[in-house]
Design a protein around this motif. Structure first.
Motif, mmCIF file in Angstrom:
data_model
loop_
_atom_site.group_PDB
_atom_site.id
_atom_site.type_symbol
_atom_site.label_atom_id
_atom_site.label_comp_id
_atom_site.label_asym_id
_atom_site.label_seq_id
_atom_site.Cartn_x
_atom_site.Cartn_y
_atom_site.Cartn_z
ATOM 1 N N LEU A 14 0.830 -1.205 0.000
ATOM 2 C CA LEU A 14 0.000 0.000 0.000
ATOM 3 C C LEU A 14 0.869 1.262 0.000
ATOM 4 O O LEU A 14 0.457 2.301 -0.513
ATOM 5 N N HIS A 37 2.435 -8.350 1.641
ATOM 6 C CA HIS A 37 1.098 -8.012 2.154
ATOM 7 C C HIS A 37 0.374 -7.130 1.143
ATOM 8 O O HIS A 37 0.869 -6.061 0.765
ATOM 9 N N VAL A 199 3.339 -6.787 9.667
ATOM 10 C CA VAL A 199 3.082 -6.063 8.425
ATOM 11 C C VAL A 199 3.622 -4.647 8.609
ATOM 12 O O VAL A 199 3.432 -4.047 9.662
HETATM 13 C C1 DX5 Z 1 -4.387 -0.560 6.735
HETATM 14 C C2 DX5 Z 1 -3.642 -1.703 6.094
HETATM 15 C C3 DX5 Z 1 -2.230 -1.812 6.462
HETATM 16 C C4 DX5 Z 1 -1.395 -0.616 6.106
HETATM 17 C C5 DX5 Z 1 -0.251 -0.520 7.039
HETATM 18 O O1 DX5 Z 1 -5.735 -0.691 6.489
HETATM 19 O O2 DX5 Z 1 -4.263 -2.937 6.443
HETATM 20 O O3 DX5 Z 1 -1.659 -2.989 5.909
HETATM 21 O O4 DX5 Z 1 -0.903 -0.693 4.788
HETATM 22 O O5 DX5 Z 1 0.430 0.643 6.781
HETATM 23 P P1 DX5 Z 1 1.452 1.251 7.849
HETATM 24 O O6 DX5 Z 1 2.489 0.221 8.107
HETATM 25 O O7 DX5 Z 1 1.963 2.456 7.147
HETATM 26 O O8 DX5 Z 1 0.658 1.572 9.093
#
Ligand code: DX5
Ligand code: ZN
Length: 229
Positions: A14, A37, A199
């Motif tokens: 993401l 992920h 993650v």
């Molecule tokens: C949020 C996602 C996460 C997100 C984590 O809804 O499920 O996987 O990408 O991003 P960071 O590590 O930046 O908090």
């Protein structure tokens, strides 16, 4: 300092460059990622819209690492098989995303993937109890789902501890993964609480170092921590 080599790191794409996702996946693979992920959002269950099965399929040839697909969609059932056919190795669903959780988990497994259950910050740990025999992975959200770059909600550490105990009591081999606001400080807290997988989006793709350095920093534990463990 020592390294917790047995902690699985699953970078969230993401936070990657969406204009160059294939190269980003090859880069995190080479940098030591254990899983990839993939955050799937539908603009309905969560207020954001991201990746569908066609993109997952296009990315699959870029790595041999397992695809850890996090479905933030409701209902999930109509798309589960499409994501498995596209290359999802783990498919994780939210218990409030569909009418029949047990049926959805069975659909994931009979479709050929490993089944994960995701707990939002407001979801009680006991939700895993009736379905723990179906689970290969439990994903604890340490932010509310929908966006990268949010701050870690520390109250979720107690839930990680409770879930680690439940997994131990089950005698099953279930990955306990944490998602949201994971950085080199909160990663230590998660590992101490019993997490076995982390993650991280921002911390890997937007951290200070190279991808390899950023991933290594998440595995790192202080000597004091390791002595306690
Ligand atoms: C949020 C996602 C996460 C997100 C984590 O809804 O499920 O996987 O990408 O991003 P960071 O590590 O930046 O908090
Ligand atoms: Zn996620």
């Amino acid at each position: 300092m020592i390294m917790s080599e047995n902690i699985l790191i699953s970078p969230s794409i993401l936070s990657a460059d969406f204009a160059d996702l294939g190269a980003e996946i090859r880069a995190i693979d080479a940098a030591g990622a254990d899983m990839i992920h993939i955050d799937v959002m539908d603009g309905h269950y969560v207020p954001n819209l991201t990746i569908g099965p066609m993109v997952v399929k296009a990315l699959k040839p870029h790595t041999d690492k397992p695809f850890d697909v996090h479905l933030m969609i409701a209902p999930a059932d109509p798309l589960i098989q499409a994501f498995i056919d596209a290359g999802a190795d783990y498919v994780s669903i939210h218990p409030d995303a569909g009418p029949h959780l047990h049926r959805s988990l069975q659909a994931i497994k009979s479709g050929g993937a490993k089944a994960g259950l995701v707990l939002n910050p407001g979801t009680h740990a006991d939700v895993v109890d009736p379905v723990i025999d179906e689970l290969d992975l439990i994903l604890v959200m340490s932010v509310n789902p929908g966006f990268g770059g949010q701050s870690f909600i520390t109250s979720q550490l107690d839930k990680i501890r409770v879930l680690a105990d439940k997994i131990k009591a089950s005698g099953r081999d279930i990955i306990l993964e944490v998602d949201g606001g994971v950085n080199p400080i909160t990663s230590q807290q998660c590992i101490e609480a019993g997490a076995t997988a982390l993650v991280a989006g921002s911390a890997v793709f937007k951290g200070a170092g190279s991808y390899a350095e950023n991933i290594a920093a998440l595995r790192r534990q202080s000597t004091a921590t390791s002595q306690v463990a």
